[in-house]
Write an enzyme that holds these catalytic residues in place. Structure first.
Site, PDB file in Angstrom:
ATOM      1  N   PRO A  18       0.843  -1.193   0.000  1.00  0.00           N
ATOM      2  CA  PRO A  18       0.000   0.000   0.000  1.00  0.00           C
ATOM      3  C   PRO A  18       0.882   1.248   0.000  1.00  0.00           C
ATOM      4  CG  PRO A  18      -0.182  -1.192   2.089  1.00  0.00           C
ATOM      5  CD  PRO A  18       0.696  -1.994   1.201  1.00  0.00           C
ATOM      6  N   HIS A  19       0.496   2.240  -0.799  1.00  0.00           N
ATOM      7  CA  HIS A  19       1.336   3.425  -0.906  1.00  0.00           C
ATOM      8  C   HIS A  19       0.509   4.654  -1.257  1.00  0.00           C
ATOM      9  CE1 HIS A  19       1.148   1.561  -4.903  1.00  0.00           C
ATOM     10  NE2 HIS A  19       1.218   2.783  -5.380  1.00  0.00           N
ATOM     11  N   GLY A  20       1.113   5.813  -1.024  1.00  0.00           N
ATOM     12  CA  GLY A  20       0.451   7.061  -1.351  1.00  0.00           C
ATOM     13  C   GLY A  20       1.376   8.238  -1.153  1.00  0.00           C
TER      14      GLY A  20
END
Length: 152
Positions: free
Chosen positions: A65-67
């Site tokens: 998960p990334h952002g």
């Protein structure tokens, strides 16, 4: 220099207990907020927004998960080994038990993509993921994730 130099020893969760994808993202956001001093809800919303585009479950029990987060000054990583695998809607349909959270400053551009590629490469190193799954010790998990790969 460690391969994953954006991973801090405090950003290792060797036995995270969650019941699903949403709770996993909430827990990752909460831990990241404590370590970055950024708002938990901003981190969680960035992760949710990215997941709406498609799952970050890359298969073989792994999700990244990334952002991008406003106010973040450098790339930040956090690794979590789950006590029990969960459905992360991975591309291969397998349950997920290893999460690597990657946050980047809003204007990171190519650096964000390079860091993402580096994490994916490290997690695909032969034998590494088995070693991650075999430990419940934060120090050992950190060492596994940051050691230099053996020369071929």
């Amino acid at each position: 220099m460690p391969l994953l130099d954006f991973l801090d020893p405090q950003a290792v969760l060797p036995a995270l207990r969650v019941s699903g994808k949403k709770q996993a993202l909430q827990e990752l956001a909460a831990h990241a907020a404590r370590l970055t001093a950024l708002p938990e809800n901003a981190i969680y919303e960035a992760l949710l927004q990215r997941e709406r585009l498609g799952s970050t479950g890359i298969g073989e029990g792994i999700a990244i998960p990334h952002g991008k987060i406003a106010g973040l000054t450098r790339i930040f990583g956090l690794v979590a080994r789950l006590e029990k695998p969960i459905d992360f809607e991975a591309l291969d349909g397998q349950q997920t038990d290893v999460l690597f959270l990657l946050l980047a400053p809003e204007g990171a551009g190519a650096d964000h993509l390079k860091a993402l590629a580096r994490v994916a490469r490290v997690l695909r190193e032969p034998g590494l993921i088995e070693r991650v799954r075999a430990t419940k010790d934060a120090t050992a998990l950190y060492a596994i994730m940051t050691e230099m790969p053996k020369a071929a």
